[in-house]
Design a protein around this motif. Sequence first.
Motif, short mmCIF file in Angstrom:
data_model
loop_
_atom_site.label_atom_id
_atom_site.label_comp_id
_atom_site.label_asym_id
_atom_site.label_seq_id
_atom_site.Cartn_x
_atom_site.Cartn_y
_atom_site.Cartn_z
N GLY A 185 0.82 -1.22 0.00
CA GLY A 185 0.00 0.00 0.00
C GLY A 185 0.85 1.26 0.00
N VAL A 186 1.94 1.24 0.76
CA VAL A 186 2.86 2.39 0.76
C VAL A 186 3.50 2.55 -0.62
N LEU A 187 3.95 1.45 -1.19
CA LEU A 187 4.57 1.49 -2.53
C LEU A 187 3.58 2.00 -3.57
N ARG A 188 2.33 1.61 -3.41
CA ARG A 188 1.28 2.08 -4.33
C ARG A 188 1.17 3.60 -4.29
N ASN A 189 1.23 4.17 -3.09
CA ASN A 189 1.18 5.63 -2.98
C ASN A 189 2.42 6.28 -3.59
N LEU A 190 3.59 5.70 -3.32
CA LEU A 190 4.84 6.28 -3.81
C LEU A 190 4.92 6.25 -5.33
N ALA A 191 4.36 5.21 -5.94
CA ALA A 191 4.45 5.04 -7.39
C ALA A 191 3.71 6.11 -8.17
N LYS A 192 2.89 6.89 -7.50
CA LYS A 192 2.15 7.96 -8.17
C LYS A 192 3.05 9.13 -8.57
N PHE A 193 4.22 9.21 -7.93
CA PHE A 193 5.08 10.37 -8.13
C PHE A 193 6.20 10.05 -9.11
N PRO A 194 6.20 10.71 -10.27
CA PRO A 194 7.23 10.43 -11.29
C PRO A 194 8.65 10.63 -10.77
N GLN A 206 12.22 6.12 -10.80
CA GLN A 206 13.54 5.56 -11.09
C GLN A 206 14.02 4.69 -9.94
N ASN A 207 13.63 5.05 -8.70
CA ASN A 207 14.00 4.24 -7.54
C ASN A 207 13.40 2.84 -7.64
N PHE A 208 12.17 2.76 -8.15
CA PHE A 208 11.53 1.46 -8.32
C PHE A 208 12.30 0.60 -9.33
N ILE A 209 12.72 1.23 -10.41
CA ILE A 209 13.45 0.50 -11.46
C ILE A 209 14.80 0.02 -10.91
N GLU A 210 15.50 0.91 -10.20
CA GLU A 210 16.81 0.56 -9.66
C GLU A 210 16.73 -0.57 -8.64
N GLU A 211 15.62 -0.63 -7.90
CA GLU A 211 15.46 -1.67 -6.88
C GLU A 211 14.81 -2.93 -7.43
N ASN A 212 14.62 -2.99 -8.77
CA ASN A 212 14.03 -4.17 -9.43
C ASN A 212 12.69 -4.53 -8.80
N ALA A 213 11.81 -3.55 -8.73
CA ALA A 213 10.54 -3.71 -8.02
C ALA A 213 9.54 -4.58 -8.77
N VAL A 214 9.58 -4.57 -10.10
CA VAL A 214 8.53 -5.23 -10.89
C VAL A 214 8.38 -6.72 -10.57
N PRO A 215 9.45 -7.52 -10.55
CA PRO A 215 9.26 -8.95 -10.23
C PRO A 215 8.66 -9.18 -8.85
N VAL A 216 9.07 -8.38 -7.87
CA VAL A 216 8.54 -8.53 -6.51
C VAL A 216 7.05 -8.24 -6.48
N SER A 268 -0.58 -4.34 -4.83
CA SER A 268 0.54 -4.52 -5.78
C SER A 268 0.08 -4.25 -7.21
N ILE A 269 -1.14 -4.67 -7.55
CA ILE A 269 -1.69 -4.35 -8.87
C ILE A 269 -1.84 -2.84 -9.02
N GLY A 270 -2.32 -2.19 -7.96
CA GLY A 270 -2.46 -0.72 -7.99
C GLY A 270 -1.13 -0.03 -8.14
N CYS A 271 -0.09 -0.58 -7.49
CA CYS A 271 1.26 -0.01 -7.60
C CYS A 271 1.77 -0.12 -9.04
N LEU A 272 1.58 -1.28 -9.65
CA LEU A 272 2.01 -1.46 -11.04
C LEU A 272 1.25 -0.51 -11.97
#
Length: 480
Positions: free
Chosen positions: A290-299, A303-313, A329-333
């Motif tokens: 849920g926290v990640l979902r909120n964070l993903a709204k901000f462009p 880049q932090n998500f990409i660097e941390e390889n977030a997509v597979p998780v 997690s679906i909302g975050c994606l």
Amino acid sequence: MRLQDNQDLQLSNQLVSSLMEEIAHVQSFKGKWALIRTKLTDLPTHLKDLSDFPNFSTNPLSLELVRSIYQTLTDALSLARNCGHANLSAGKLRTQSDIDAVATKLHQHIQDCDLLLKSGVLQDAAPVSSVTVSSKRETVRVEARNLITRLQIGNPESKSTAIDSFLGLLQEDDKNVLIAVAQGVVPVLVRLLDSSCLDMKEKAVSAISRVSMVDSIKHVLLGEGVLLLNHLLRVIESGSGFAKERACISLQALSFSKENAIAIGSRGGISSLLEICHAGTPASQAVAAGVLRNLAKFPEIKQNFIEENAVPVLIELSSSGTAMAQENSIGCLANLVSADDQALKLLIAREGGIECLKDYWDAAPSVRSLEDAVRLLTNMASSRPIAEALVSEGFIPRLVVVLSCEVSAVRIAAARAVYELAFCNRKRKELGESGCIPPLVKMLEAKAVEEKETAAKVPVLTCRNLLRWRLKGLRSFLKV
């Protein structure tokens, strides 16, 4: 006042006078004793101010404080007498350490006296049982103020008992949370996050998470700024499973702010949250997502998500987590691919995102829980190769079903998905024949302006298709 308590107060005043006299004759560490003498100057005044309150003799906080002061003064007097000789019986280093400890205790006692005097707890009458709403509110206010004061003074055992009672008070009712916040508990709880006691720190996190669940007072937590964020980020990095869950609940309330989101991203928060999503408890996984979902709204922090390889998780969690973890997690994606980032959309597709989306869609507990799934579909469909794959995987019939659902937000999201898929010209005819036109036409007649406008933009609602649909209906009518 009980006899023993009265004696402690009187003896404390006598000890101050004796200690002041003894300090004048010390031979060792005169500079340190001079500082202690300065602290002692105001102590009798504080003790008198405390004893002037009618409730002083019955308030456990004031009585405990007087006993602590009495014990510290007794130790200080013995130490001062030892320093009156050239040869220190306990040794120089041990004596210096003992003097520093006494000075620290006296300083804390004076601060506790100030706090107790300013808190107002000595002015509160004892709680009275009553049935009126106002008196119940006043009883809670008195109890909250007393507990908040106890969280700041006294020994660790007393503070531990106070935090347990305070957590019980908060759990009873949201109104109790409002009253406690009005009494100034939030800064006190934030300071407790600095406690060396792990149990106290984790209970403070739990109390803060309870405050974060009441929407009308979230702004008070926001007012604590980066200090609170740093404490919570340390907890999600190294706290217990329960503490991590509570900290994530608080971060959910704080991560709607762009400033806080950037701070979380820049302080390694995304890495810690993804680790919880990967290996945390089921409950902590849900709130971390849920926290990640909120964070993903901000462009600014994608880049932090990409660097941390977030997509597979995130894809793994959307397949194996609890219902809430999957939805978050679906909302975050969906938030991550809201912009025109073709590379990220292709990455999600390569990692199995389309199959995962289909499985989540088919197993959704309710239509309302599909809104984020439809948003993810919409955002992914803006990539033409992915749009072809989505159609091939059978998402058009699924969209037709939700276009006719009872939830307006889901219908709007589904219409936007059809809009994206319809730009693939080879599939436009298939869309028109799939049965999506009747529900889209019905949306044109909806009351909500957004629903009308969204449906009107869909390319399959061309004059030719509309006419074909109307003629088909007319033929059915004539056959009847």
